[in-house]
Write a protein that holds these residues in place. Structure first.
Motif, PDB file in Angstrom:
ATOM      1  N   LEU A 143       0.738  -1.123   0.127  1.00 23.46           N
ATOM      2  CA  LEU A 143       0.087   0.091  -0.211  1.00 23.46           C
ATOM      3  C   LEU A 143       0.807   1.261  -0.121  1.00 23.46           C
ATOM      4  N   LYS A 144       2.116   1.185   0.262  1.00 28.07           N
ATOM      5  CA  LYS A 144       2.861   2.397   0.603  1.00 28.07           C
ATOM      6  C   LYS A 144       4.117   2.452  -0.599  1.00 28.07           C
ATOM      7  N   TYR A 145       4.021   1.179  -1.307  1.00 27.58           N
ATOM      8  CA  TYR A 145       5.352   1.290  -2.200  1.00 27.58           C
ATOM      9  C   TYR A 145       5.540   2.344  -3.187  1.00 27.58           C
ATOM     10  N   MET A 146       4.487   2.880  -3.809  1.00 26.44           N
ATOM     11  CA  MET A 146       4.813   4.001  -4.730  1.00 26.44           C
ATOM     12  C   MET A 146       5.184   5.249  -4.170  1.00 26.44           C
ATOM     13  N   GLU A 147       4.896   5.492  -2.798  1.00 28.38           N
ATOM     14  CA  GLU A 147       4.939   6.480  -2.042  1.00 28.38           C
ATOM     15  C   GLU A 147       6.312   6.670  -1.669  1.00 28.38           C
ATOM     16  N   ASN A 148       6.679   5.281  -1.253  1.00 23.04           N
ATOM     17  CA  ASN A 148       8.257   5.012  -0.595  1.00 23.04           C
ATOM     18  C   ASN A 148       9.152   5.343  -1.655  1.00 23.04           C
ATOM     19  N   LEU A 149       8.798   4.724  -2.830  1.00 22.80           N
ATOM     20  CA  LEU A 149       9.823   4.884  -3.867  1.00 22.80           C
ATOM     21  C   LEU A 149       9.904   6.190  -4.375  1.00 22.80           C
ATOM     22  N   GLN A 150       8.977   7.036  -4.443  1.00 18.58           N
ATOM     23  CA  GLN A 150       8.867   8.091  -5.048  1.00 18.58           C
ATOM     24  C   GLN A 150       9.733   9.220  -4.122  1.00 18.58           C
ATOM     25  N   LYS A 151       9.296   9.126  -2.616  1.00 22.16           N
ATOM     26  CA  LYS A 151      10.027  10.049  -1.852  1.00 22.16           C
ATOM     27  C   LYS A 151      11.339   9.742  -1.486  1.00 22.16           C
ATOM     28  N   CYS A 152      11.829   8.312  -1.474  1.00 21.36           N
ATOM     29  CA  CYS A 152      13.270   7.877  -1.194  1.00 21.36           C
ATOM     30  C   CYS A 152      14.075   8.464  -2.416  1.00 21.36           C
ATOM     31  N   ILE A 153      13.557   8.398  -3.627  1.00 20.46           N
ATOM     32  CA  ILE A 153      14.186   8.807  -4.796  1.00 20.46           C
ATOM     33  C   ILE A 153      14.191  10.435  -4.638  1.00 20.46           C
ATOM     34  N   SER A 154      13.387  11.061  -4.305  1.00 19.17           N
ATOM     35  CA  SER A 154      13.306  12.682  -4.270  1.00 19.17           C
ATOM     36  C   SER A 154      14.329  13.123  -3.205  1.00 19.17           C
ATOM     37  N   ALA A 155      14.390  12.178  -2.051  1.00 20.48           N
ATOM     38  CA  ALA A 155      15.418  12.458  -0.864  1.00 20.48           C
ATOM     39  C   ALA A 155      16.898  12.143  -1.348  1.00 20.48           C
ATOM     40  N   GLY A 156      16.955  11.798  -2.413  1.00 19.66           N
ATOM     41  CA  GLY A 156      18.412  11.565  -2.883  1.00 19.66           C
ATOM     42  C   GLY A 156      18.939   9.985  -2.290  1.00 19.66           C
ATOM     43  N   GLY A 157      17.911   9.245  -1.954  1.00 17.33           N
ATOM     44  CA  GLY A 157      18.511   7.908  -1.289  1.00 17.33           C
ATOM     45  C   GLY A 157      18.755   6.868  -2.232  1.00 17.33           C
ATOM     46  N   LYS A 158      19.705   6.013  -2.191  1.00 19.28           N
ATOM     47  CA  LYS A 158      20.001   4.723  -2.612  1.00 19.28           C
ATOM     48  C   LYS A 158      18.835   3.805  -2.496  1.00 19.28           C
ATOM     49  N   TYR A 159      18.227   3.085  -2.958  1.00 13.00           N
ATOM     50  CA  TYR A 159      17.297   1.951  -3.052  1.00 13.00           C
ATOM     51  C   TYR A 159      17.132   0.696  -3.753  1.00 13.00           C
ATOM     52  N   ALA A 160      16.779  -0.411  -3.231  1.00  8.84           N
ATOM     53  CA  ALA A 160      16.237  -1.507  -3.906  1.00  8.84           C
ATOM     54  C   ALA A 160      14.745  -1.723  -3.583  1.00  8.84           C
ATOM     55  N   VAL A 161      14.561  -2.842  -4.283  1.00 12.67           N
ATOM     56  CA  VAL A 161      13.063  -3.216  -4.249  1.00 12.67           C
ATOM     57  C   VAL A 161      13.032  -4.618  -3.748  1.00 12.67           C
ATOM     58  N   TYR A 162      11.999  -5.192  -3.127  1.00 10.47           N
ATOM     59  CA  TYR A 162      11.921  -6.566  -2.811  1.00 10.47           C
ATOM     60  C   TYR A 162      10.193  -7.134  -2.966  1.00 10.47           C
ATOM     61  N   ALA A 163      10.019  -8.033  -3.124  1.00 16.23           N
ATOM     62  CA  ALA A 163       8.895  -8.780  -3.527  1.00 16.23           C
ATOM     63  C   ALA A 163       8.764 -10.320  -2.773  1.00 16.23           C
ATOM     64  N   TYR A 164       7.767 -10.453  -1.809  1.00 16.48           N
ATOM     65  CA  TYR A 164       7.419 -11.747  -1.338  1.00 16.48           C
ATOM     66  C   TYR A 164       7.308 -12.793  -2.221  1.00 16.48           C
ATOM     67  N   PHE A 165       7.903 -13.834  -2.226  1.00 16.20           N
ATOM     68  CA  PHE A 165       7.702 -14.907  -2.973  1.00 16.20           C
ATOM     69  C   PHE A 165       6.366 -16.007  -2.374  1.00 16.20           C
TER      70      PHE A 165
END
Length: 252
Positions: free
Chosen positions: A82-104
């Motif tokens: 429910l928060k992934y879109m917001e988290n990705l957008q705001k992390c990138i905007s804040a200049g953070g390095k990020y990766a993504v994960y998904a539960y199998f």
């Protein structure tokens, strides 16, 4: 000794002293570095987040020495975080390095392929044309494949192959593997770019009181009770990155 011999001797002594001063100055003040010597890279906090962390103040997170944030995109194909879109957008905007994960959570190899497509497409829906994730992590910590643990390897292989077809190479895929199910899953651990394993011990938020995983790892998730500025409540934290995991971070 006549005056000229004395002057000659004094001149030679001063020349020796001058050469020594030059050597000392070169040691103390020369700021040239050997270009072949690798510069040390600082590794701060490594966290992973999902909708369970609620609203995150990403500027505060990044300012709190967080080197990498691993953001959940989905749990299987059915549940989109429910928060992934917001988290990705705001992390990138804040200049953070990020990766993504998904539960199998796949029930078959074809279902695993669909999960991989959803994982990639949901990520790109947000980040296309922007900073790309450092890696795609597959969270493998429960027996899926319709309850047949002997099929877990085939399911994860199908998932990885589908990510490959979408343009994500093996070295940009990380497997998060439950420590207690590592042997039973029998995954192809030589294939991905890194192995990430949880092992908590006392789970009090400290690395010192955690237990190391009993299998080879590139990153150790040591607690689910970490604390980072900008996040209310607990957060998963990882440490002890291997050299190849550091390369993932700093090659991005």
């Amino acid at each position: 000794m006549n005056i000229w011999e004395w002057i000659d001797k004094l001149t030679k002594a001063l020349q020796k002293l001058d050469s020594r001063i030059i050597v000392i100055e070169s040691v103390l003040f020369d700021d040239k570095t050997n270009p072949d010597t690798p510069k040390p890279q600082h590794i701060g906090k490594i966290i992973d987040v999902s909708e369970w962390q609620g609203v995150i103040d990403w500027s505060s997170v990044i300012a709190d020495d967080v080197t990498l944030s691993i953001i959940r995109v989905q749990h299987g194909s059915v549940h989109q975080d429910l928060k992934y879109m917001e988290n990705l957008q705001k992390c990138i905007s804040a200049g953070g390095k990020y990766a993504v994960y998904a539960y199998f959570a796949a029930t078959s190899t074809s279902d695993a392929q669909q999960e991989a497509r959803d994982f990639y497409n949901r990520t790109q829906q947000v980040v296309a044309g922007k900073q790309q994730p450092i890696f795609y992590a597959i969270d493998v910590e429960s027996i899926e494949m319709s309850g047949d643990i002997t099929q877990m390897r085939a399911g994860v292989e199908a998932y990885m192959s589908q990510l490959n077809a979408l343009g994500v190479p093996d070295n940009k895929i990380v497997l998060y593997i439950a420590n207690h199910l590592y042997d039973k899953f029998n995954l192809n651990v030589a294939r991905p770019g890194a192995i990430w394993i949880p092992s908590y011990g006392q789970n009090d938020g400290t690395l010192a009181n955690s237990l190391k995983p009993t299998h080879p790892y590139d990153l150790h998730q040591f607690t689910s009770k970490g604390s980072v500025k900008g996040i209310s409540g607990n957060v998963d934290m990882s440490a002890e990155p291997s050299e190849r995991f550091k390369e993932l971070i700093f090659s991005a």
